[in-house]
Design a protein around this motif. Structure first.
Motif, PDB file in Angstrom:
ATOM      1  N   MET A 259      44.791  42.210  31.160  1.00  8.52           N
ATOM      2  CA  MET A 259      44.970  43.543  31.771  1.00  8.52           C
ATOM      3  C   MET A 259      45.454  43.379  33.204  1.00  8.52           C
ATOM      4  SD  MET A 259      41.290  45.095  30.541  1.00  8.52           S
ATOM      5  CE  MET A 259      40.278  43.858  31.331  1.00  8.52           C
ATOM      6  N   GLY A 260      45.750  44.507  33.863  1.00  2.00           N
ATOM      7  CA  GLY A 260      46.118  44.481  35.279  1.00  2.00           C
ATOM      8  C   GLY A 260      44.966  43.924  36.123  1.00  2.00           C
ATOM      9  N   ALA A 261      45.307  43.494  37.364  1.00  3.02           N
ATOM     10  CA  ALA A 261      44.316  42.814  38.208  1.00  3.02           C
ATOM     11  C   ALA A 261      43.108  43.695  38.534  1.00  3.02           C
ATOM     12  CB  ALA A 261      44.987  42.354  39.498  1.00  3.02           C
ATOM     13  N   LYS A 262      43.346  44.965  38.831  1.00  3.71           N
ATOM     14  CA  LYS A 262      42.240  45.816  39.303  1.00  3.71           C
ATOM     15  C   LYS A 262      41.202  46.023  38.197  1.00  3.71           C
ATOM     16  CE  LYS A 262      40.316  49.984  40.532  1.00  3.71           C
ATOM     17  NZ  LYS A 262      39.715  50.993  39.650  1.00  3.71           N
ATOM     18  N   ILE A 263      41.650  46.367  37.000  1.00  2.49           N
ATOM     19  CA  ILE A 263      40.677  46.586  35.906  1.00  2.49           C
ATOM     20  C   ILE A 263      40.025  45.263  35.491  1.00  2.49           C
ATOM     21  CG2 ILE A 263      42.489  46.625  34.122  1.00  2.49           C
ATOM     22  CD1 ILE A 263      40.718  48.443  32.460  1.00  2.49           C
ATOM     23  N   THR A 264      40.715  44.152  35.693  1.00  2.00           N
ATOM     24  CA  THR A 264      40.106  42.858  35.343  1.00  2.00           C
ATOM     25  C   THR A 264      38.937  42.562  36.285  1.00  2.00           C
ATOM     26  OG1 THR A 264      42.264  42.125  34.555  1.00  2.00           O
ATOM     27  CG2 THR A 264      40.608  40.421  34.866  1.00  2.00           C
ATOM     28  N   ILE A 265      39.112  42.862  37.564  1.00  2.00           N
ATOM     29  CA  ILE A 265      37.978  42.683  38.500  1.00  2.00           C
ATOM     30  C   ILE A 265      36.869  43.679  38.162  1.00  2.00           C
ATOM     31  CG2 ILE A 265      37.230  42.738  40.936  1.00  2.00           C
ATOM     32  CD1 ILE A 265      39.179  40.400  40.167  1.00  2.00           C
ATOM     33  N   ASP A 266      37.250  44.928  37.862  1.00  2.00           N
ATOM     34  CA  ASP A 266      36.243  45.930  37.473  1.00  2.00           C
ATOM     35  C   ASP A 266      35.472  45.476  36.231  1.00  2.00           C
ATOM     36  OD1 ASP A 266      36.971  47.622  39.540  1.00  2.00           O
ATOM     37  OD2 ASP A 266      38.188  48.951  38.292  1.00  2.00           O
ATOM     38  N   SER A 267      36.134  44.736  35.350  1.00  2.00           N
ATOM     39  CA  SER A 267      35.439  44.242  34.150  1.00  2.00           C
ATOM     40  C   SER A 267      34.474  43.125  34.521  1.00  2.00           C
ATOM     41  CB  SER A 267      36.442  43.722  33.119  1.00  2.00           C
ATOM     42  OG  SER A 267      37.286  44.768  32.733  1.00  2.00           O
ATOM     43  N   ALA A 268      34.846  42.313  35.490  1.00  2.84           N
ATOM     44  CA  ALA A 268      33.969  41.214  35.914  1.00  2.84           C
ATOM     45  C   ALA A 268      32.721  41.733  36.631  1.00  2.84           C
ATOM     46  CB  ALA A 268      34.746  40.248  36.809  1.00  2.84           C
ATOM     47  N   THR A 269      32.853  42.863  37.343  1.00  2.00           N
ATOM     48  CA  THR A 269      31.683  43.402  38.077  1.00  2.00           C
ATOM     49  C   THR A 269      30.895  44.413  37.234  1.00  2.00           C
ATOM     50  OG1 THR A 269      32.918  45.300  38.962  1.00  2.00           O
ATOM     51  CG2 THR A 269      32.941  43.289  40.298  1.00  2.00           C
ATOM     52  N   LEU A 270      31.436  44.753  36.059  1.00  4.18           N
ATOM     53  CA  LEU A 270      30.922  45.814  35.164  1.00  4.18           C
ATOM     54  C   LEU A 270      31.134  47.226  35.716  1.00  4.18           C
ATOM     55  CD1 LEU A 270      27.780  44.614  33.182  1.00  4.18           C
ATOM     56  CD2 LEU A 270      30.137  43.881  33.012  1.00  4.18           C
ATOM     57  N   MET A 271      31.871  47.360  36.839  1.00  6.44           N
ATOM     58  CA  MET A 271      32.214  48.716  37.284  1.00  6.44           C
ATOM     59  C   MET A 271      33.056  49.413  36.224  1.00  6.44           C
ATOM     60  SD  MET A 271      31.856  51.080  39.422  1.00  6.44           S
ATOM     61  CE  MET A 271      31.517  50.767  41.148  1.00  6.44           C
ATOM     62  N   ASN A 272      33.898  48.627  35.546  1.00  7.07           N
ATOM     63  CA  ASN A 272      34.729  49.226  34.497  1.00  7.07           C
ATOM     64  C   ASN A 272      33.860  49.946  33.468  1.00  7.07           C
ATOM     65  OD1 ASN A 272      37.217  49.668  33.036  1.00  7.07           O
ATOM     66  ND2 ASN A 272      36.459  48.155  31.587  1.00  7.07           N
ATOM     67  N   LYS A 273      32.740  49.347  33.089  1.00  7.01           N
ATOM     68  CA  LYS A 273      31.886  49.977  32.074  1.00  7.01           C
ATOM     69  C   LYS A 273      31.205  51.213  32.657  1.00  7.01           C
ATOM     70  CE  LYS A 273      32.567  48.307  29.080  1.00  7.01           C
ATOM     71  NZ  LYS A 273      33.601  48.556  28.049  1.00  7.01           N
ATOM     72  N   GLY A 274      30.857  51.142  33.944  1.00  2.00           N
ATOM     73  CA  GLY A 274      30.288  52.320  34.604  1.00  2.00           C
ATOM     74  C   GLY A 274      31.298  53.461  34.624  1.00  2.00           C
ATOM     75  N   PHE A 275      32.555  53.128  34.944  1.00  3.24           N
ATOM     76  CA  PHE A 275      33.612  54.153  34.927  1.00  3.24           C
ATOM     77  C   PHE A 275      33.756  54.736  33.517  1.00  3.24           C
ATOM     78  CE2 PHE A 275      36.401  52.435  38.680  1.00  3.24           C
ATOM     79  CZ  PHE A 275      35.488  52.947  39.580  1.00  3.24           C
TER      80      PHE A 275
END
Ligand code: NDP
Length: 386
Positions: free
Chosen positions: A203-219
């Motif tokens: 995926m793009g860089a921003k969502i990949t970092i969000d996935s590593a911090t689990l912010m993506n799942k919070g979003f």
């Protein structure tokens, strides 16, 4: 009749995969608009191939290159953020794929919904920041918001045929990212390169970092709240490292419906574009024998604090999810630029959430202001100046 499609962010991961789906189904889809920010080479080659009615290059500095390269093509060329807001309103567009990353996707999506365009929504930040405004406007204008996110597509698919059956809860599955098994001490040492190495998704860089911090799942929990009208108490996150079950619904009789498949974003993209029809394809098929074990775990919100912060923001409501998103965008960029460490991200987001004034029923201008003010505070915190 072909569906006429605009892609906001056609040069990104979702944008290019959307074009792959469209390219394979020329009898169903036609490209009206393509947009990018800086990747002029790719935008130019996409425009030459797909011959859209118009292209927009959001970063105005790139206008000269794009207009020169496309001068012999029958393609209108526009530049600037405001051009995105205008172009989505074109009468010839049937569906807008929102594949831009971050807060920048909100205002063009808002204009598209205002103009009555159906949306294939990848840009989850739109619903995180302005879920109430966008979903009520969509309802008023009879606009369909079709989820592209694989988890929400799974839930959407599981809901079909269940209009009479209330949902008891949904399970949002989560790969856990590259750091699933790491301790807090380990996370102190992780690098940008480590965080960008997602185990299952490219995926793009921003969502990949969000996935590593689990912010993506919070979003995604916030996104699910708005898409499916569920309170946070009915949204449960389950770690599922294989990313085969894309999400599940539990009904009031205890039955659970799940949607499964290989992790391949072209499938939920294709489902959103073709809805209500499923389109035949030759994507690789899932084999149960290749996956004899599917695992499930509880997320550790003490280590992955962002997930807890996102649920707090969802429960607080008002402009708090907008604060969460803006602070997150600042810290993710600072982490990618190697200005702060991995564990500083949740710390700064939490501090920022404490500092921005609460607005209970924000309108779009309040959200624009909240976004600006939050970025200012989060930026100062990343520089240790607050
Ligand atoms: P990418 O970073 O790969 O692509 C982003 C796209 O947006 C590019 O076309 C980029 O243009 C454009 N863009 C970036 N900033 C701006 C701006 N300020 N103004 C206009 N255009 C801009 O992101 P992804 O494709 O990974 O993600 C897109 C969205 O989809 C995100 O919201 C993400 O959360 C969501 N999503 C992504 C998934 C995935 O698998 N990638 C899965 C589910 C959701 P340029 O290339 O010129 O910089």
């Amino acid at each position: 009749m072909k569906k006429r499609i605009a892609i906001l962010g056609s040069t990104g991961s979702i944008g290019t995969q959307s074009l792959e789906v469209i390219d394979k189904n020329p009898e169903l889809f036609e490209i009206e608009v393509l947009t990018a920010n800086n990747n002029v080479e790719l935008l130019i080659s996409q425009a030459k191939k797909f011959q859209p009615n118009a292209v927009v290059i959001a970063n105005e500095k790139n206008y000269g290159i794009v207009s020169e390269a496309l001068q012999n093509e029958p393609v209108k060329i526009f530049a600037g953020a405001d051009a995105l807001n205008q172009v989505v309103q074109m009468e010839t567009i049937d569906l807008v794929i929102t594949a831009m990353v971050g807060y920048a996707g909100l205002i063009p999506t808002w204009h598209a919904v205002k103009a009555g365009k159906n949306i294939a929504l990848a840009n989850k930040e739109t619903l995180v920041v302005a879920g109430e405004i966008i979903t009520s406007l969509a309802k008023k204008n009879q606009v369909d918001i079709l989820p592209v996110d694989s988890e929400h597509s799974a839930i959407f698919q599981c809901l079909i045929g269940e209009v009479y059956n209330p949902v008891e809860k949904i399970f949002l599955t989560c790969s856990g990212g590259p750091f699933r098994e790491k301790s807090k001490e380990d996370l102190e040492k992780v690098t940008v390169k480590d965080a960008l190495a997602h185990p299952n998704w490219d995926m793009g860089a921003k969502i990949t970092i969000d996935s590593a911090t689990l912010m993506n799942k919070g979003f995604e929990a916030i996104e699910a709240h708005w898409l499916f009208g569920l309170p946070s108490s009915k949204i449960e996150v389950v770690i599922h490292p294989q990313s085969i079950i894309h999400s599940m619904i539990q009904f009031e009789d205890g039955s659970i419906k799940a949607q499964l498949g290989l992790p391949d974003m072209r499938l939920p993209i294709q489902y959103a574009l073709g809805f209500p029809y499923r389109i035949k394809n030759n994507f690789p098929r899932f084999s149960f024998l290749d996956y004899p074990t599917l695992q499930f775990e509880k997320p550790n919100t003490k280590i992955f604090r962002n997930l807890a912060l996102a649920f707090e923001a969802l429960d607080a409501g008002g402009n708090v999810p907008c604060v969460l998103n803006a602070a997150n965008e600042v810290v993710v960029q600072a982490f990618l630029d190697e200005k702060i460490e991995f564990l500083k991200m949740p710390e700064i987001i939490e501090k920022t959430m404490e500092k921005v004034n609460f607005i209970k029923n924000p309108d779009i201008d309040d959200l624009i202001q909240t976004n600006t003010e939050t970025r200012r505070i989060a930026q100062l915190l990343t520089e240790d100046k607050f």
